[in-house]
Write an enzyme that holds these catalytic residues in place. Structure first.
Site, short mmCIF file in Angstrom:
data_model
loop_
_atom_site.label_atom_id
_atom_site.label_comp_id
_atom_site.label_asym_id
_atom_site.label_seq_id
_atom_site.Cartn_x
_atom_site.Cartn_y
_atom_site.Cartn_z
N THR A 12 16.92 38.58 1.47
CA THR A 12 15.98 38.66 2.13
C THR A 12 15.22 40.35 2.73
O THR A 12 14.13 40.66 2.73
CB THR A 12 15.08 37.38 2.79
OG1 THR A 12 15.11 36.16 2.08
CG2 THR A 12 13.88 37.72 3.10
N SER A 54 22.17 35.41 -1.66
CA SER A 54 23.54 35.15 -0.91
C SER A 54 24.07 34.00 -1.58
O SER A 54 25.10 34.13 -1.79
CB SER A 54 23.19 35.35 0.81
OG SER A 54 22.41 34.03 1.15
N THR A 86 20.37 35.43 4.49
CA THR A 86 20.68 34.09 5.14
C THR A 86 21.22 32.97 4.54
O THR A 86 21.63 31.99 5.34
CB THR A 86 19.49 34.09 6.06
OG1 THR A 86 18.01 33.27 5.19
CG2 THR A 86 19.29 35.15 7.33
N ASP A 87 21.11 32.47 3.33
CA ASP A 87 21.92 31.41 2.94
C ASP A 87 23.23 30.80 2.71
O ASP A 87 23.50 30.07 3.51
CB ASP A 87 21.31 31.08 1.02
CG ASP A 87 20.00 31.51 1.16
OD1 ASP A 87 19.00 30.81 2.00
OD2 ASP A 87 19.47 30.92 -0.02
#
Ligand code: ASP
Length: 324
Positions: A12, A54, A86-87
């Site tokens: 992101t 990710s 961030t996932d």
């Protein structure tokens, strides 16, 4: 001037509106740095290794990243920052923690709000990450995740919210420190002395992650278990499964390493409290291995790296014992 290397992987933090209507990765490491004021006192080199969301990163990408981080350190970087979606940031952070054998700070960061949104957090997170990477106090702490001015240890951190800018937490332990007025204030515990090679062998092995649920009779494992070289079970509570699932789990544990973690999101698997069929005592007696406080996703990364290094059962047990 302190030399920091920034390696971009996508996520992101690097996304812009795409033709589908949603945001997609596009920005380079240099683009990201151009949006961050206040870094004139450090020398920064930037490279874009991947430009992926990710969820689409795989272990081959993490091997390439680990080798790139190592190469930057060998070339003189005094700190390395990785920008990342961030996932799966927590899996990448523990992978780097386990495979980059160096006291040089390695800091992973990302963003919860993309660059075109109001209050985008990417520039502030990248700024804080560079500050931590350049800090003497961050040396020897292992891989770190910096988000929202908080510094988290790779072995503790989790994404605990889908959209909040305060999504990152270290349940049960708390952050290792804060960035205040651009200055890292750290009180971290030293990294764990466990070093594993990052080789392409990790891409040849499969470690599955199965979450246990009420009424589960183990059918998923019975049908699919043989496709895996190892399994992590995200068990109920302190490491439990329904009694109906026990025969399947025990059969599997006789064939491949089965590591017992907890789906609760916080706290270690117990060892000696409950005695019913499917309890932690029962499962450990039947040959399951103990994940300690590592959450299921992190336990999977450790098990995969160990299997790729041909670790036997004793070494796997001893390695997880670092996380008691
Ligand atoms: N889905 C995005 C990713 O992990 C979320 C993020 O970057 O924060 O790439």
């Amino acid at each position: 001037m302190t030399h920091i290397s920034v390696i971009a992987m996508g996520g992101t933090i690097a996304m812009v509106p795409g033709s589908s209507g949603g945001v997609v990765p596009a920005l380079t490491a240099a683009d990201l740095l151009a949006a961050v004021p206040g870094l004139a006192d450090v020398t920064i080199t930037a490279q874009t290794l991947r430009s992926l969301p990710s969820p689409s990163l795989g272990f081959a990408d993490l091997v390439a990243l680990s080798q790139a981080v190592r190469a930057e350190i060998d070339a003189g970087a005094e700190g390395v920052v990785v920008t990342h979606g961030t996932d799966t940031i927590e899996e990448t952070a523990i992978f780097l923690d386990l495979t980059v054998d160096s006291d040089t700070p390695v800091v992973v960061t990302g963003a919860m709000r993309h660059p075109a949104s109001a209050g985008a957090d990417g520039p502030a997170n990248l700024y804080a990450a560079v500050r931590v990477a350049a800090s003497e106090a961050a040396r020897g702490l292992g891989a770190l995740v910096v988000m929202s001015d908080e510094v988290h240890g790779a072995r503790f951190v989790r994404k605990g919210h889908t959209s909040s800018t305060a999504a990152f937490v270290s349940p049960g332990f708390g952050p290792l420190g804060l960035v205040v007025e651009g200055e890292p204030r750290l009180r971290g515990t030293p990294r764990i002395p466990l070093h594993l090679p990052a080789t392409d062998r990790v891409t040849e092995l499969r470690v599955g992650l199965v979450t246990v649920a009420l009424g589960d009779d183990g059918e998923l494992l019975r049908r699919g278990g043989d496709a895996f070289d190892g399994i992590v079970l995200a068990g109920l509570g302190a490491g439990h499964v329904p009694a109906t699932m026990v025969p399947t789990v025990a059969d599997l544990a006789a064939k491949i390493p089965v590591v017992l973690a907890s789906r609760t999101g916080s706290g270690p698997v117990l060892r000696q409290t409950y005695g019913y069929p499917g309890s932690e005592r029962d499962l450990l007696d039947r040959g399951l291995l103990h994940a300690g406080f590592l959450d299921p996703a992190k336990a999977r990364v450790l098990l995969l790296l160990l299997l790729a290094d041909n670790a036997d059962r004793d070494r796997i047990t001893a390695s997880f014992d670092y996380y008691r």
